[in-house]
Design an enzyme around this catalytic site. Structure first.
Site, PDB file in Angstrom:
ATOM      1  N   ARG A 195     -27.557  26.605 -13.290  1.00 37.28           N
ATOM      2  CA  ARG A 195     -27.631  27.088 -14.673  1.00 37.28           C
ATOM      3  C   ARG A 195     -28.634  26.281 -15.494  1.00 37.28           C
ATOM      4  NH1 ARG A 195     -25.650  29.948 -11.913  1.00 37.28           N
ATOM      5  NH2 ARG A 195     -23.631  30.996 -11.960  1.00 37.28           N
TER       6      ARG A 195
ATOM      7  N   GLU B 286     -22.408  26.803 -21.888  1.00 33.90           N
ATOM      8  CA  GLU B 286     -23.543  27.538 -21.352  1.00 33.90           C
ATOM      9  C   GLU B 286     -24.443  28.112 -22.450  1.00 33.90           C
ATOM     10  OE1 GLU B 286     -23.581  30.254 -18.179  1.00 33.90           O
ATOM     11  OE2 GLU B 286     -21.970  29.310 -17.063  1.00 33.90           O
TER      12      GLU B 286
ATOM     13  N   SER C 180     -19.579  33.993 -19.466  1.00 31.41           N
ATOM     14  CA  SER C 180     -18.994  32.683 -19.179  1.00 31.41           C
ATOM     15  C   SER C 180     -19.495  31.667 -20.203  1.00 31.41           C
ATOM     16  CB  SER C 180     -19.378  32.220 -17.766  1.00 31.41           C
ATOM     17  OG  SER C 180     -18.865  33.107 -16.802  1.00 31.41           O
TER      18      SER C 180
END
Length: 358
Positions: free
Chosen positions: A175, A353, A257
Site C-alpha cells: 500500500r 490508508e 478499507s
C-alpha cells in the site's frame, strides 16, 4: 473505448472555478474548494503547471476514493478525467495494456476481462481511477498492482516534463509507492501500462475465494474432472464477495478499507497468538506476519458502532462509514478511538490508508 493519442502537452487553457466536492469523494464528506479545474486532455498539462504556481497548494483528485477532505480545500483542485484504453503489445509472455489516468478502475478491469486480457480480475470493484491505483499500490484477494505493472507515464508539474517510470522507480511496497512520499502537487499520473500474464493462471487460493461455492463447488463425483476457473469466474466471485461484505459508496459513504493490515515480526505474532489463539495472521516472504486489521477492530467491539456522524460498517470492521453529514473531523475522531483501543489491547498501532488533505 477511445484510444489515447500520443501525449501533447501545450496549447490548451484551464480556467479555475469554485466547486462542491461533497460528491467528488466516496466518503461523501461535506467539502468545497474555491478553485477547481478538470484535466481531460494532456494538452492542458502545461496550463496546469502554470496554475500550480499561482496557488498555495495543488490537490490532484481522481475518483476521490482514498481521501479525507476538509470542509474547505485550500488552493487548487485538479480533477483528472483523462480517458482511453488500448492494447500496446501482444508478447509471448504478456499482454501490454495501457489505460489513461482518468479511467474508472473497475470499468477498466471489466474491459480487460471482456477482451481476454486476464490478470486484473482479483482487483475488481476497487473504487477509484487508474491513475490513483499506483499511488496506493492497490491490492485485493491475493493480487497487488505491482505484480501486474509494466510502467507509467507521469507529468512532473514543477519540471514540466513527462516521465516514463518503471516499477523500481515507483518504489512499490505494501500500500505504498514513491508518490505517497512526494510533496503534494508534484506528479500527475497520465497513463499506466500493465503486463498481463500469458499463459494466465487463476489466483483463487485467497481464503474468501477458496470458500466461494462457484469457484470451489466442493467434492466431485468419481471420475469427474475439475474445471479450472476462468478469469470471468474469478471476476464474478470477487464482485459477489465485495458486494456482500462492503457498502456501496453510492449508498453509504466510505473509502473502503480504512486501515492497513499491520505487519509485525514473528516474536510479537507468537506472543499475541499465545494470548489470543484465534488471531488472524498471514505469513510474509520476509518471515514477518500480516495481521488482519478488521479482526483486531472487531475483537475490540467496534463493528457496527456509531460515534457522532461516523460509524463502523456492520459487516466489515475495516470500513468506516459516513452515517450522514459527516465531516473530516468526525471520521478522524472515530479512527483515533479505534487506534487507541487496538493499541491498548494488542500493542499494535493501526495505520490509516486514506490520505488526509490538509
Amino acid at each position: 473505448m477511445s484510444q489515447p493519442a500520443d501525449p501533447a502537452v501545450s496549447g490548451a487553457m484551464l480556467t479555475p472555478a469554485a466547486c462542491d466536492l461533497t460528491h467528488a469523494n466516496t466518503f461523501g464528506l461535506v467539502s468545497h474548494a474555491p478553485a477547481c479545474v478538470t484535466l481531460d486532455d494532456t494538452a492542458q498539462l502545461q496550463a496546469l503547471s502554470d496554475l500550480a504556481l499561482q496557488h498555495p497548494s495543488l490537490l490532484i483528485l481522481g475518483g476521490g476514493s482514498n481521501v479525507i477532505l476538509p470542509s474547505r480545500v485550500p488552493g487548487l483542485v485538479a480533477r483528472v478525467a483523462l480517458k482511453g484504453i488500448r492494447l500496446i503489445e501482444e508478447r509471448p509472455d504478456a499482454w501490454i495494456v495501457e489505460a489513461a489516468g482518468g479511467e474508472v478502475w473497475h470499468d477498466f478491469v471489466a474491459h480487460c476481462v471482456e477482451q481476454g486480457w486476464d490478470g486484473l480480475e482479483n482487483l475488481a470493484l476497487i473504487p477509484g481511477t487508474v491513475g490513483a491505483a499506483p499511488v496506493q499500490n492497490i491490492g485485493a484477494y491475493g493480487v497487488e498492482l505491482d505484480q501486474r505493472f509494466d510502467s507509467l507515464l507521469a507529468w512532473h508539474l514543477r519540471e514540466r516534463r513527462l516521465v516514463r517510470m518503471s516499477a523500481r522507480e515507483c518504489r512499490y511496497a505494501y500500500r505504498d509507492s514513491v508518490f505517497k512520499h512526494a510533496e503534494p502537487g508534484t506528479w500527475v499520473i497520465v497513463s499506466v501500462r500493465f503486463a498481463l500474464p500469458r499463459p494466465w493462471h487463476a489466483v483463487a487460493d485467497y481464503p474468501d475465494l477458496a470458500r466461494d461455492p462457484v469457484l470451489n463447488p466442493g467434492p466431485r463425483r468419481p471420475g469427474q474432472a475439475a474445471m479450472p476457473p476462468r478469469a470471468r469466474d474469478v471476476f464474478d466471485a470477487v464482485c459477489r464477495i465485495r458486494r456482500a461484505k462492503l457498502p456501496d459508496p453510492a449508498v453509504v459513504g466510505n473509502a473502503g478499507s480504512f486501515f492497513k493490515n499491520p505487519i509485525v515480526d514473528a516474536a510479537l505474532r507468537e506472543d499475541l497468538l499465545a494470548r489470543f489463539p484465534t488471531l488472524v495472521s498471514y505469513a510474509q516472504p520476509d518471515g514477518r506476519y500480516k495481521l488482519a486489521a478488521g479482526w483486531l477492530i472487531d475483537q475490540c467491539g467496534w463493528k457496527g458502532r456509531t460515534q457522532g456522524a461516523a460509524g463502523v460498517h456492520d459487516r466489515q470492521a475495516l470500513v468506516l462509514v459516513n452515517r450522514g453529514g459527516a465531516r473530516a473531523d468526525d471520521i478522524l475522531d472515530l479512527a483515533s478511538a479505534i487506534q487507541r483501543d487496538v493499541e491498548e489491547r494488542y500493542g499494535v498501532r493501526l495505520e490509516r490508508e486514506p490520505v488526509l488533505v490538509a
